[in-house]
Design a protein around this motif. Structure first.
Motif, short mmCIF file in Angstrom:
data_model
loop_
_atom_site.label_atom_id
_atom_site.label_comp_id
_atom_site.label_asym_id
_atom_site.label_seq_id
_atom_site.Cartn_x
_atom_site.Cartn_y
_atom_site.Cartn_z
N SER A 238 0.68 -1.32 0.02
CA SER A 238 0.07 -0.01 -0.11
C SER A 238 0.91 1.32 -0.07
O SER A 238 0.20 2.22 -0.41
CB SER A 238 -0.69 0.26 1.29
N ASP A 239 2.26 1.07 0.46
CA ASP A 239 2.91 2.32 0.54
C ASP A 239 3.17 2.80 -0.75
O ASP A 239 3.19 4.13 -0.87
CB ASP A 239 4.34 1.84 1.47
N GLU A 240 3.32 2.08 -1.73
CA GLU A 240 3.68 2.53 -3.07
C GLU A 240 2.45 3.31 -3.73
O GLU A 240 2.48 4.29 -4.24
CB GLU A 240 4.10 1.26 -4.08
N MET B 181 2.68 6.34 8.00
CA MET B 181 3.16 6.31 6.56
C MET B 181 2.72 7.75 5.96
O MET B 181 3.36 8.24 5.19
CB MET B 181 2.98 5.15 5.96
N TYR B 182 1.62 7.99 6.30
CA TYR B 182 1.01 9.33 5.52
C TYR B 182 1.74 10.47 5.68
O TYR B 182 2.18 11.12 4.93
CB TYR B 182 -0.60 9.71 6.02
N GLU B 183 2.35 10.50 7.05
CA GLU B 183 3.07 11.90 7.20
C GLU B 183 4.55 11.66 6.75
O GLU B 183 4.88 12.37 6.05
CB GLU B 183 3.35 11.81 9.05
N LEU C 73 -8.31 8.96 5.64
CA LEU C 73 -9.23 8.20 6.61
C LEU C 73 -8.70 6.88 6.93
O LEU C 73 -8.70 5.96 5.86
CB LEU C 73 -10.80 8.39 6.13
N CYS C 74 -8.12 6.41 7.93
CA CYS C 74 -7.86 5.00 8.22
C CYS C 74 -8.90 4.39 8.96
O CYS C 74 -9.04 4.71 10.13
CB CYS C 74 -6.60 4.97 8.84
N SER C 75 -10.00 3.62 8.50
CA SER C 75 -11.03 2.91 9.09
C SER C 75 -10.96 1.46 8.79
O SER C 75 -11.27 1.29 7.58
CB SER C 75 -12.16 3.86 8.76
N GLU D 261 -8.32 0.87 4.05
CA GLU D 261 -9.15 -0.21 4.67
C GLU D 261 -8.13 -1.39 4.59
O GLU D 261 -8.53 -2.46 4.48
CB GLU D 261 -10.30 -0.53 3.77
N ALA D 262 -6.96 -1.18 5.39
CA ALA D 262 -5.97 -2.52 5.35
C ALA D 262 -6.43 -3.52 6.47
O ALA D 262 -6.23 -4.69 6.39
CB ALA D 262 -4.53 -1.78 6.11
N TYR D 263 -7.57 -2.98 7.55
CA TYR D 263 -7.90 -4.08 8.11
C TYR D 263 -9.38 -4.33 7.91
O TYR D 263 -10.03 -5.09 8.91
CB TYR D 263 -8.05 -3.38 9.74
N GLN E 44 -6.53 -1.17 0.10
CA GLN E 44 -6.57 -2.46 0.79
C GLN E 44 -5.28 -3.08 0.60
O GLN E 44 -4.13 -2.46 -0.19
CB GLN E 44 -7.50 -3.30 0.40
N THR E 45 -4.92 -4.08 1.00
CA THR E 45 -3.50 -4.78 1.29
C THR E 45 -3.61 -6.25 1.35
O THR E 45 -4.64 -6.70 2.05
CB THR E 45 -2.53 -4.07 2.10
N LEU E 46 -2.75 -7.01 0.95
CA LEU E 46 -2.67 -8.40 1.09
C LEU E 46 -1.95 -8.79 2.39
O LEU E 46 -1.52 -9.82 2.79
CB LEU E 46 -2.03 -9.13 -0.07
C1 LIG Z 1 -0.08 -2.42 7.84
C2 LIG Z 1 -1.16 -1.33 7.07
C3 LIG Z 1 -1.16 -0.92 5.69
C4 LIG Z 1 -0.25 -2.00 4.99
O1 LIG Z 1 0.88 -1.53 4.04
P1 LIG Z 1 1.43 -2.53 3.12
O2 LIG Z 1 2.60 -1.59 2.48
O3 LIG Z 1 0.52 -2.89 2.02
O4 LIG Z 1 2.12 -3.68 3.88
C5 LIG Z 1 -1.52 0.10 5.32
N1 LIG Z 1 -2.20 0.75 6.01
C6 LIG Z 1 -2.44 0.69 7.41
C7 LIG Z 1 -3.38 1.48 8.12
C8 LIG Z 1 -1.83 -0.45 7.98
O5 LIG Z 1 -1.70 -0.53 9.33
#
Ligand SMILES: *Cc1c(COP(=O)(O)O)cnc(C)c1O
Length: 345
Positions: free
Chosen positions: A77-79, A105-107, A146-148, A177-179, A202-204
């Motif tokens: 997701s970071d990329e 990571m947003y910051e 928004l992290c939810s 929506e990582a979670y 989202q992410t795996l």
């Molecule tokens: C763990 C997490 C991710 C995942 O990031 P990846 O780069 O896909 O591993 C993304 N957002 C949030 C809020 C997380 O906690």
């Protein structure tokens, strides 16, 4: 809202790199490929991967009920998040809004891209302060994150707040929506068509158990996906990742079973934590972790390290004084955590 007006001028004008695999997309059966300067001897990875990850996207499209043209994949997701910054946020001019305590990571990405950060802390129930956010926003506010369910608090944001922000914020709204696969709340994926400014990531890495392969997913309107596609590195998702993700996504029952087990583990963990005398508060969780307030987070964190258990100390985050974040482990790992917590004095 006009998405075109949000795109950085240099990105709008960009002529994307066209890879060998982009230029020839015909029927590949019995073709001889002499176009990409690859080593021709077969070893499973001697060819460049599909830049558009079509096989993987088609299975995700089936699982998530979203059209392939609304999907972009990235190296984690970071990329994906970084691509959003690069496409929409003009360095030293635009700003983004984040709601601490939240994912770090947003910051980092904002700083990396020289984009100003406006912070509006969540309220005491860890919900967004909608009016304050809208007041803080200005014409250079390009993205609201928004992290939810939220990391590190574990709760989901109310549907009303999110909907209000989607309607009233004059920029892109990224819902991380990582979670989501641990949550009873509905994903916002099904509402992409209703909100042209909505991006869902989202992410795996979490529920799907593949943090090691680095696969992040972005869902948005075709207009937004097209911009991100134009600026992504051509072969950003490697062949091994594409194959592994595809194989694992086919085994849906395994993931379903693991999620169920983690959720049971979380419920057990919460009831056990209630018995620990230095635990003063357990926050409700919609994710695979629990935020817990203790008497002295740094002391307890260090004591747990001594016992061989690594947790996350979140005490320096706004609203998280003396809080530790416990990831839900296997049933045995959870038992060990509880057993050791009970011995601490
Ligand atoms: C763990 C997490 C991710 C995942 O990031 P990846 O780069 O896909 O591993 C993304 N957002 C949030 C809020 C997380 O906690």
């Amino acid at each position: 809202m006009n998405i075109q007006d949000l795109i950085r001028p240099n990105i709008k004008a960009l002529k994307p790199y066209s890879s060998a695999r982009d230029e020839f997309q015909g029927n590949t059966d019995a073709m001889v490929f002499l176009d990409a300067n690859e080593n021709p001897f077969e070893n499973g990875v001697n060819r460049y991967p599909d830049p558009q990850q079509r096989t993987l996207k088609s299975i995700l499209s089936e699982i998530k009920k979203v059209s392939v043209k609304n999907i972009l994949l990235g190296n984690g997701s970071d990329e994906v998040l970084d691509l959003i910054f690069r496409a929409f946020c003009e360095p030293n001019q635009d700003n983004i809004i984040i709601l601490p305590p939240t994912y770090g990571m947003y910051e980092v990405l904002a700083n990396l891209n020289a984009v100003e950060i406006k912070k509006v802390n969540l309220n005491k129930d860890f919900q967004p302060r909608v009016e304050t956010i809208l007041n803080v926003a200005n014409s250079n506010s390009k993205v609201l994150f928004l992290c939810s369910p939220n990391n590190p608090t574990g709760n989901s944001f109310s549907k009303e707040s999110i909907e209000n922000l989607l309607k009233k914020f004059n920029g892109l709204v990224v819902i991380d929506e990582a979670y989501i696969d641990f949550s009873n709340e509905k994903s916002w994926l099904q509402r992409l068509e209703e909100f042209p400014n909505l991006i869902v990531t989202q992410t795996l890495s979490k529920a799907y158990g593949m943090a090691g392969i680095r696969l992040g997913i972005c869902y948005a309107s075709h207009e937004i996906i097209r911009v991100l596609n134009n600026i992504k590195p051509p072969y950003n998702v490697n062949e091994l990742t594409q194959q592994k993700a595809w194989e694992q996504l086919k085994q849906k029952e395994v993931t379903t079973y693991q999620i169920k087990s983690i959720l049971e583990g979380r419920d057990n963990l919460i009831s056990e934590l209630k018995q620990i005398n230095f635990v003063t508060k357990i926050y409700p969780s919609d994710a695979n972790f629990v935020l817990v307030k203790v008497d002295d987070a740094t002391k307890r964190y260090n004591q747990l390290i001594e016992k061989g258990i690594v947790t996350r100390n979140r005490t320096s985050q706004p609203g998280c004084e003396n809080c530790l974040r416990f990831t839900v482990g296997t049933p045995d790992e959870n038992k060990k955590l509880i057993k050791e917590l009970k011995t601490l004095t």
